[in-house]
Structures are given as C-alpha cells and as structure tokens.
Design a protein around this motif. Structure first.
Motif, PDB file in Angstrom:
ATOM      1  N   ASN A  10      18.031   5.730   2.059  1.00 17.59           N
ATOM      2  CA  ASN A  10      19.426   5.258   2.000  1.00 17.59           C
ATOM      3  C   ASN A  10      19.570   4.072   1.392  1.00 17.59           C
ATOM      4  N   LYS A  11      18.808   3.028   1.208  1.00 20.85           N
ATOM      5  CA  LYS A  11      18.674   1.851   0.511  1.00 20.85           C
ATOM      6  C   LYS A  11      17.863   1.961  -0.502  1.00 20.85           C
ATOM      7  N   PRO A  12      18.027   0.993  -1.644  1.00 15.54           N
ATOM      8  CA  PRO A  12      16.836   0.941  -2.716  1.00 15.54           C
ATOM      9  C   PRO A  12      15.669   0.104  -1.740  1.00 15.54           C
ATOM     10  N   PHE A  13      14.425   0.608  -2.207  1.00 18.01           N
ATOM     11  CA  PHE A  13      13.293   0.003  -1.544  1.00 18.01           C
ATOM     12  C   PHE A  13      12.464  -0.930  -2.846  1.00 18.01           C
ATOM     13  N   SER A  14      11.606  -1.685  -2.485  1.00 22.56           N
ATOM     14  CA  SER A  14      11.039  -2.615  -3.435  1.00 22.56           C
ATOM     15  C   SER A  14       9.703  -2.572  -3.425  1.00 22.56           C
ATOM     16  N   SER A  15       8.955  -2.015  -2.388  1.00 22.51           N
ATOM     17  CA  SER A  15       7.450  -1.679  -2.194  1.00 22.51           C
ATOM     18  C   SER A  15       7.428  -0.411  -1.552  1.00 22.51           C
ATOM     19  N   PHE A  16       6.194   0.364  -1.915  1.00 25.91           N
ATOM     20  CA  PHE A  16       5.838   1.504  -1.474  1.00 25.91           C
ATOM     21  C   PHE A  16       4.309   1.314  -1.118  1.00 25.91           C
ATOM     22  N   THR A  17       4.081   1.838   0.191  1.00 25.85           N
ATOM     23  CA  THR A  17       2.760   1.791   0.694  1.00 25.85           C
ATOM     24  C   THR A  17       2.328   3.351   1.175  1.00 25.85           C
ATOM     25  N   ASP A  51      -5.215   7.913   5.880  1.00 25.65           N
ATOM     26  CA  ASP A  51      -5.956   7.628   7.254  1.00 25.65           C
ATOM     27  C   ASP A  51      -5.088   6.791   8.140  1.00 25.65           C
ATOM     28  N   ASN A  52      -3.889   7.267   8.186  1.00 22.18           N
ATOM     29  CA  ASN A  52      -2.706   6.455   9.103  1.00 22.18           C
ATOM     30  C   ASN A  52      -2.814   5.085   8.959  1.00 22.18           C
ATOM     31  N   PHE A  53      -2.832   4.277   7.986  1.00 21.39           N
ATOM     32  CA  PHE A  53      -2.669   2.979   7.683  1.00 21.39           C
ATOM     33  C   PHE A  53      -4.125   2.202   8.043  1.00 21.39           C
ATOM     34  N   THR A  54      -5.135   2.995   8.369  1.00 21.64           N
ATOM     35  CA  THR A  54      -6.453   2.144   8.455  1.00 21.64           C
ATOM     36  C   THR A  54      -6.953   1.574   7.460  1.00 21.64           C
ATOM     37  N   THR A  55      -6.664   2.344   6.177  1.00 17.87           N
ATOM     38  CA  THR A  55      -6.845   1.667   4.737  1.00 17.87           C
ATOM     39  C   THR A  55      -5.548   2.171   4.155  1.00 17.87           C
ATOM     40  N   SER A  56      -4.952   1.221   3.240  1.00 17.19           N
ATOM     41  CA  SER A  56      -3.712   1.606   2.500  1.00 17.19           C
ATOM     42  C   SER A  56      -3.779   0.908   1.065  1.00 17.19           C
ATOM     43  N   ARG A  57      -2.682   1.311   0.395  1.00 13.01           N
ATOM     44  CA  ARG A  57      -2.614   0.780  -0.867  1.00 13.01           C
ATOM     45  C   ARG A  57      -0.960   0.603  -1.071  1.00 13.01           C
ATOM     46  N   THR A  58      -0.603  -0.632  -1.465  1.00  7.89           N
ATOM     47  CA  THR A  58       0.611  -0.825  -1.704  1.00  7.89           C
ATOM     48  C   THR A  58       1.090  -1.135  -3.301  1.00  7.89           C
ATOM     49  N   VAL A  59       2.312  -0.499  -4.004  1.00  4.48           N
ATOM     50  CA  VAL A  59       2.754  -0.774  -5.276  1.00  4.48           C
ATOM     51  C   VAL A  59       3.986  -1.682  -4.949  1.00  4.48           C
ATOM     52  N   SER A  60       4.473  -2.654  -5.599  1.00  6.59           N
ATOM     53  CA  SER A  60       5.544  -3.320  -5.356  1.00  6.59           C
ATOM     54  C   SER A  60       6.210  -3.550  -6.774  1.00  6.59           C
ATOM     55  N   ALA A 115       9.816  -0.594   1.896  1.00  5.68           N
ATOM     56  CA  ALA A 115      10.314  -2.042   2.220  1.00  5.68           C
ATOM     57  C   ALA A 115      11.731  -2.020   1.611  1.00  5.68           C
ATOM     58  N   ASP A 116      12.645  -2.727   2.336  1.00  2.00           N
ATOM     59  CA  ASP A 116      14.249  -2.642   1.834  1.00  2.00           C
ATOM     60  C   ASP A 116      14.011  -3.726   0.793  1.00  2.00           C
ATOM     61  N   ALA A 117      14.692  -3.501  -0.558  1.00  2.46           N
ATOM     62  CA  ALA A 117      14.710  -4.180  -1.641  1.00  2.46           C
ATOM     63  C   ALA A 117      15.439  -5.757  -1.261  1.00  2.46           C
ATOM     64  N   ASN A 118      16.407  -5.730  -0.390  1.00  4.84           N
ATOM     65  CA  ASN A 118      17.070  -6.773  -0.133  1.00  4.84           C
ATOM     66  C   ASN A 118      16.411  -7.480   1.286  1.00  4.84           C
ATOM     67  N   ASP A 119      15.497  -7.030   1.878  1.00  6.83           N
ATOM     68  CA  ASP A 119      14.884  -7.370   3.078  1.00  6.83           C
ATOM     69  C   ASP A 119      13.647  -6.729   3.206  1.00  6.83           C
ATOM     70  N   ASN A 120      12.355  -7.366   2.918  1.00 10.31           N
ATOM     71  CA  ASN A 120      11.472  -6.611   2.913  1.00 10.31           C
ATOM     72  C   ASN A 120      10.694  -6.610   4.167  1.00 10.31           C
ATOM     73  N   GLN A 121      11.386  -7.304   5.213  1.00  6.19           N
ATOM     74  CA  GLN A 121      10.812  -7.220   6.598  1.00  6.19           C
ATOM     75  C   GLN A 121      11.502  -5.983   7.312  1.00  6.19           C
ATOM     76  N   LYS A 122      12.197  -5.302   6.728  1.00  7.20           N
ATOM     77  CA  LYS A 122      12.837  -3.936   7.105  1.00  7.20           C
ATOM     78  C   LYS A 122      12.292  -2.947   6.446  1.00  7.20           C
ATOM     79  N   THR A 123      11.571  -2.130   7.037  1.00  3.13           N
ATOM     80  CA  THR A 123      10.640  -1.015   6.578  1.00  3.13           C
ATOM     81  C   THR A 123      11.034   0.441   7.303  1.00  3.13           C
TER      82      THR A 123
END
Length: 232
Positions: free
Chosen positions: A21-28, A32-41, A71-79
């Motif tokens: 619904n809102k622009p996002f600035s990072s994608f993880t 394996d259900n976040f045991t390991t992950s990769r983030t692109v920002s 993560a929300d582009a305006n508030d990366n604490q909101k995911t």
C-alpha cells in the motif's frame, strides 16, 4: 503479500509481483523462515515504489517457500511480511543419475608429489562439479553458477558416483558445464581438465531427439572420458 501456491516445471521462469500500500525502501527474503536472509535496500530518499517483480529460481524439485519482509520508505521501523510459495515439478526434465569417470590425464599416476611413486596417496583425490544457468531474482537474467559439487573419491576410489537420489534435474535444452579436480584437503588442488577453460560444456539439446540413457563427454587431447547415466 501472500501468493497462492502455483506449480511450475524445472528451469521454468516463475514470476511473482510483490505489492504494497505504501512505497518500501528495503526488501528482505529468506527460504528458511528468516534463519538466514538477504536484504536489498534503496539509498536514502529512494524506494522500490509499491510493487516489485520477482523472478524465482526453479532448479530443484519440491515446494519452495520464500519469506519476505519490506520496510516502509518513510519509516523503516514499520515492516510488512508475507510468503511466496510454489511447487517445482519434473515436467520433461532430464535426471542425471550416475557419473562414471573412465579416464583423465595421467590417471593412476602421481598427482600428490609429496608421496613416492609406490604410495597410493600419490593418486588424485577426485571430485567433479556441475554448473548450470540460474536466474537473478530481481532482473530475470540467467547466469552460470555452481549447481552441484560431488563427494571426493580419495586416491581415485572407484570413480563412480551414484546420483539417483540427488535432485539433479535439468531442462533437456540446457547448456551445462562439467568440472573435474583433485581435492587438496578442503579445496581444489589441481584442475584435472587443464583449463582454462576450467569446465567442459555439455549441450543437452543435441540429445533431445534420440534420448539416450548414456551421454559421453570426451576430449582426447587430455585423455578425458566420462559417462553420464541419465533418465528422460
């Protein structure tokens, strides 16, 4: 951001659209259900917008689940989180069931020179690898990468690898690459193909019509002879 499970065939391109619904600035993403992950920002002040197309690798059989978080582009604490789920089926894929190395350069002779000419440990500790095209998650571009690396046959062993229980399925029109090396205690000691190139190309498309149960890779210049038992 939850996708209904779909079915695709080996090496097919599976695409998914991530929408928010809102622009996002990072994608993880994680398998394996976040045991390991990769983030692109994105850089500060930039975003992915509200949608992103993903091109998913379908190299292995079975059900694959991608856990994703944005993560929300305006508030990366909101995911927000979600899943992408799909099942890869065999389709008309070729199954590599066995590898038999009949010959390679200087077989039965000294590769580990620290041992005498009568010591069995002088022989090559042989392993092989396959590379094949995989797909970039974000661009959809295919690129060659390591697909499979075998167990090591110490001091040559029997030079037969039973792969019938391995997930080695590949599109019958694919171009795959075969590598062969002497293990030097945790890594490649010597290239048994005398590269570059360090891999031999196998064009499977030339066998699609005849569909033989055995494919032979041969290069007389380096005494290479390898048989692949396959199932269509």
């Amino acid at each position: 951001m939850v996708a209904t499970n779909i079915s695709v065939n080996i090496d097919e391109v599976a695409t998914f659209e991530v929408k928010t619904n809102k622009p996002f600035s990072s994608f993880t993403y994680s398998t394996d259900n976040f045991t390991t992950s990769r983030t692109v920002s994105k850089s500060q002040g930039d975003s992915f917008g509200t949608s992103l197309t993903l091109y998913v690798d379908t190299a292995n059989l079975g059900t694959i689940i991608y856990s994703i978080r944005v993560a929300d582009a305006n508030d990366n604490q909101k995911t927000a989180t979600g899943t992408l789920s799909f099942t890869v089926e065999k389709g008309n894929a070729l199954h590599i069931k066995e590898v038999l190395i009949n010959n390679f350069y200087d077989k039965d002779n000294t590769w580990d020179t620290e041992f005498s000419n009568t010591d069995i440990n002088r022989l090559a500790d042989v392993f092989f690898s396959f590379s094949k095209p995989h797909i970039n998650l974000f661009t959809g571009q295919r690129f060659k990468t390591l697909w499979y690396s075998s167990a090591v046959k110490e001091n040559q062993g029997d030079l037969i690898w039973n792969l019938s229980q391995e997930n080695l399925y590949v599109n019958p029109n694919a171009l795959i690459h075969f590598g062969l090396a002497d293990d030097d205690g945790g890594g490649v000691g010597q290239d048994l193909l005398f590269g570059p190139p360090f891999e031999k190309e196998i064009n499977l498309a030339q066998y699609s019509s005849s569909q033989p149960n055995n494919i032979t890779l041969e290069d007389t210049s380096i005494n290479l002879n390898v048989d692949f038992a396959v199932a269509w």
